[in-house]
Scaffold this active site. Structure first.
Site, mmCIF file in Angstrom:
data_model
loop_
_atom_site.group_PDB
_atom_site.id
_atom_site.type_symbol
_atom_site.label_atom_id
_atom_site.label_comp_id
_atom_site.label_asym_id
_atom_site.label_seq_id
_atom_site.Cartn_x
_atom_site.Cartn_y
_atom_site.Cartn_z
ATOM 1 N N GLU A 43 26.769 92.062 46.672
ATOM 2 C CA GLU A 43 26.363 93.196 45.824
ATOM 3 C C GLU A 43 27.439 93.428 44.766
ATOM 4 O O GLU A 43 28.630 93.287 45.049
ATOM 5 C CB GLU A 43 26.224 94.436 46.724
ATOM 6 C CG GLU A 43 25.801 95.705 46.001
ATOM 7 C CD GLU A 43 25.663 96.891 46.967
ATOM 8 O OE1 GLU A 43 26.273 96.870 48.058
ATOM 9 O OE2 GLU A 43 24.947 97.842 46.615
ATOM 10 N N LYS A 118 17.456 97.868 44.741
ATOM 11 C CA LYS A 118 17.874 98.502 46.008
ATOM 12 C C LYS A 118 16.998 99.726 46.289
ATOM 13 O O LYS A 118 16.913 100.640 45.451
ATOM 14 C CB LYS A 118 19.349 98.901 45.879
ATOM 15 C CG LYS A 118 20.015 99.375 47.153
ATOM 16 C CD LYS A 118 21.515 99.637 46.884
ATOM 17 C CE LYS A 118 22.322 99.901 48.121
ATOM 18 N NZ LYS A 118 23.775 100.060 47.812
ATOM 19 N N CYS A 158 22.467 95.710 50.605
ATOM 20 C CA CYS A 158 23.386 96.474 51.453
ATOM 21 C C CYS A 158 22.738 97.556 52.308
ATOM 22 O O CYS A 158 22.165 97.266 53.340
ATOM 23 C CB CYS A 158 24.536 97.035 50.619
ATOM 24 S SG CYS A 158 25.955 97.414 51.683
#
Ligand SMILES: NC(=O)CCC(=O)C(=O)O
Length: 281
Positions: A43, A118, A158
């Protein structure tokens, strides 16, 4: 046996965008040289995670006219002839002020084949509201998967790993693995990283790969390193330590069916009993 080699480039992300691009490219090329067919970057691979000014790094990602980071990733994938899961870059919206934390995936010809925004920007809940990455980043809305000659993979960023539902949807869509481009923090909750990767594997009996930046105790945000590939039964296939490292793992995809014979979750799951989790509070 059907197998595919995946590499996790656990690079040390510095303040210099130029040297991050250079180092990422070197690691992607080295991974390809060592037999990797899919390469994963962490990331925010070109700027330290938590940079206060995401907007300054943000670019449009539309697959036609590429910004600086997208162009660098396209060039890396093409030069290395690999599928590249390009960590994440900050994406400007064409419609307004929104900025997304977006993982792009490139094929070996350097073409953009997937964009995952995300879905769960990192947050803590204080005084009645969420703060953290959510202050700067707009949440994506989609589950994301890409096809390779070896099978489909789900992609997420993540904090998305904490949400078991995303991996379950991709596994039920036929993905053989989940790939997380991450920057999981060192410190009190570092141990969650490994547990979460193993949990997503066991929930779904698929491979799970997670790539973090190397640990850098001088950085404002200190990532934990420990990039890892785990098997469908949650065993370690390959794992990094704290420092800059290229992890290469062979994923034997026959292990998926073997795991599902041993633990027949896909036959015994009872969606008639827990039909709709959204109905519970
Ligand atoms: N990069 C992130 O999303 C951080 C996530 C995090 O701190 C956590 O899951 O804990």
């Amino acid at each position: 046996m059907v197998s595919v080699n995946i590499a996790l480039a656990q690079l040390r992300v510095s303040d210099s965008k130029t040297s991050n691009f250079k180092r990422a490219r070197e690691m992607v090329l080295e991974a390809s040289h060592r037999g990797a067919q899919i390469v994963v970057l962490p990331e925010s691979f070109y700027t330290p995670m938590g940079s206060s000014d995401c907007a300054a790094y943000a670019e449009l990602i539309d697959g036609k006219q590429l910004g600086e980071a997208a162009q660098a990733l396209s060039d890396m994938a093409k030069a290395a002839k690999v599928f590249l899961v390009g960590g994440s870059i900050y994406e400007k919206s064409a419609q307004g002020p929104a900025i997304f934390n977006t993982c792009t995936v490139w094929n070996p010809e350097g073409e953009l084949i997937l964009k995952h925004r995300k879905v769960h920007p990192y947050a803590q809940y204080h005084d009645g509201h969420l703060t953290g990455e959510v202050d700067a980043i707009t949440a994506g809305r989609d589950i994301s998967e890409f096809a390779t000659p070896w099978g489909k993979f789900g992609v997420a960023v993540c904090n998305d790993v904490r949400y078991a539902e995303m991996a379950m949807v991709s596994a039920r869509n036929g993905c053989v693995g989940m790939i997380y481009a991450a920057a999981h923090p060192a410190g009190r909750w570092a141990a969650h990283w490994e547990i979460l990767l193993r949990a997503r594997a066991l929930d779904n009996l698929v491979f799970v790969a997670g790539c973090n930046p190397a640990k850098d105790t001088n950085a404002g945000f200190v990532p934990c390193g420990q990039s890892m590939v785990v098997s469908p039964v949650a065993e370690t296939v390959a794992a990094a330590g704290d420092g800059e490292e290229l992890v290469i793992a062979e994923m034997d995809l026959d292990l998926i069916q073997a795991a599902r014979n041993e633990f027949p979750l896909y036959r015994q799951r009872r969606f008639d009993v827990y039909r709709d989790v959204t109905a519970a509070n």
